[in-house]
Design an enzyme around this catalytic site. Structure first.
Site, PDB file in Angstrom:
ATOM      1  N   ARG A 290      27.163   2.108 -17.067  1.00  0.00           N
ATOM      2  CA  ARG A 290      28.566   2.313 -16.703  1.00  0.00           C
ATOM      3  C   ARG A 290      28.864   1.815 -15.302  1.00  0.00           C
ATOM      4  NH1 ARG A 290      27.815   8.473 -18.304  1.00  0.00           N
ATOM      5  NH2 ARG A 290      25.938   7.871 -17.187  1.00  0.00           N
TER       6      ARG A 290
ATOM      7  N   LYS B 127      16.104  21.107 -23.159  1.00  0.00           N
ATOM      8  CA  LYS B 127      17.528  21.217 -22.825  1.00  0.00           C
ATOM      9  C   LYS B 127      18.208  22.218 -23.738  1.00  0.00           C
ATOM     10  CE  LYS B 127      18.982  16.865 -20.721  1.00  0.00           C
ATOM     11  NZ  LYS B 127      19.889  15.718 -20.901  1.00  0.00           N
TER      12      LYS B 127
ATOM     13  N   SER C 290      28.667  12.677 -21.384  1.00  0.00           N
ATOM     14  CA  SER C 290      28.721  13.869 -22.240  1.00  0.00           C
ATOM     15  C   SER C 290      28.813  15.123 -21.382  1.00  0.00           C
ATOM     16  CB  SER C 290      27.470  13.943 -23.126  1.00  0.00           C
ATOM     17  OG  SER C 290      27.372  12.812 -23.929  1.00  0.00           O
TER      18      SER C 290
ATOM     19  N   HIS D  66      29.913   5.910 -25.644  1.00  0.00           N
ATOM     20  CA  HIS D  66      28.814   5.581 -26.570  1.00  0.00           C
ATOM     21  C   HIS D  66      29.322   4.649 -27.678  1.00  0.00           C
ATOM     22  CE1 HIS D  66      26.998   9.707 -25.404  1.00  0.00           C
ATOM     23  NE2 HIS D  66      26.199   8.799 -24.912  1.00  0.00           N
TER      24      HIS D  66
END
Ligand code: PNS
Length: 163
Positions: free
Chosen positions: A94, A41, A132, A17
């Site tokens: 990514r 979540k 993460s 990030h």
């Protein structure tokens, strides 16, 4: 005034990030790191904890003329971007595997708010596998994540999990 938002869960912030934030600095006058408050979540860190960590880490980033702001939001990213009068949504890519998901989000966000462009930045190769979720999983199982997340985040994960 070129203002962008960089939305995400940031549970927690990774060096990937940070790499995307650094790459977006020359492109905008102001970037709002927008931390999603997602009640569906079960995060490791509360939104307040995530924002506080990011605020503490950001001064380590040489941001030149770009102002970095940390904020949280609920609901639609596109609506938040519009409310903040941002012209762009920054997302990091990514690997090819990110592309389909990101494309769907970018097109949906464009449908919702046609004036806001999504800007994709390629994260550094060294962070191409860093997420993460993976960092939390490896950390929980006792693996090393140094160099992949900021030291402060690692310390907070130690505190949180008592490891
Ligand atoms: O870091 P993440 O978890 O990949 O970020 C995903 C995020 C927060 C950008 C995405 O889930 C999102 O925008 N959520 C807010 C709800 C929303 O706007 N949904 C429609 C997106 S097309």
């Amino acid at each position: 005034m070129r203002r962008a938002i960089f939305p995400g869960s940031f549970d927690p912030l990774t060096n990937g990030h940070l790499d995307v934030i650094k790459r977006s600095l020359p492109l905008f006058d102001e970037i709002i790191i927008a931390v999603l408050n997602n009640p569906d979540k079960k995060p490791m860190f509360s939104v307040e904890e995530r924002c506080a960590m990011i605020r503490e880490i950001l001064p380590t980033v040489k941001n030149g003329n770009c102002t970095l702001i940390v904020d949280s939001f609920s609901g639609l990213t596109a609506e938040f971007a519009k409310a903040k009068e941002a012209s762009a949504i920054v997302r990091g890519i990514r690997a090819v595997s990110d592309y389909e998901y990101e494309l769907r989000m970018a097109l949906m966000n464009r449908k919702l708010e046609p004036t806001i462009e999504t800007v994709f930045l390629m994260a550094a190769e060294e962070y191409s596998y860093v997420s993460s979720d993976l960092m939390k999983q490896v950390f929980r199982l006792g693996g090393r994540v140094d160099g992949l997340i900021p030291e402060l985040v690692e310390a907070k994960m130690h505190e949180k999990l008592g490891k």
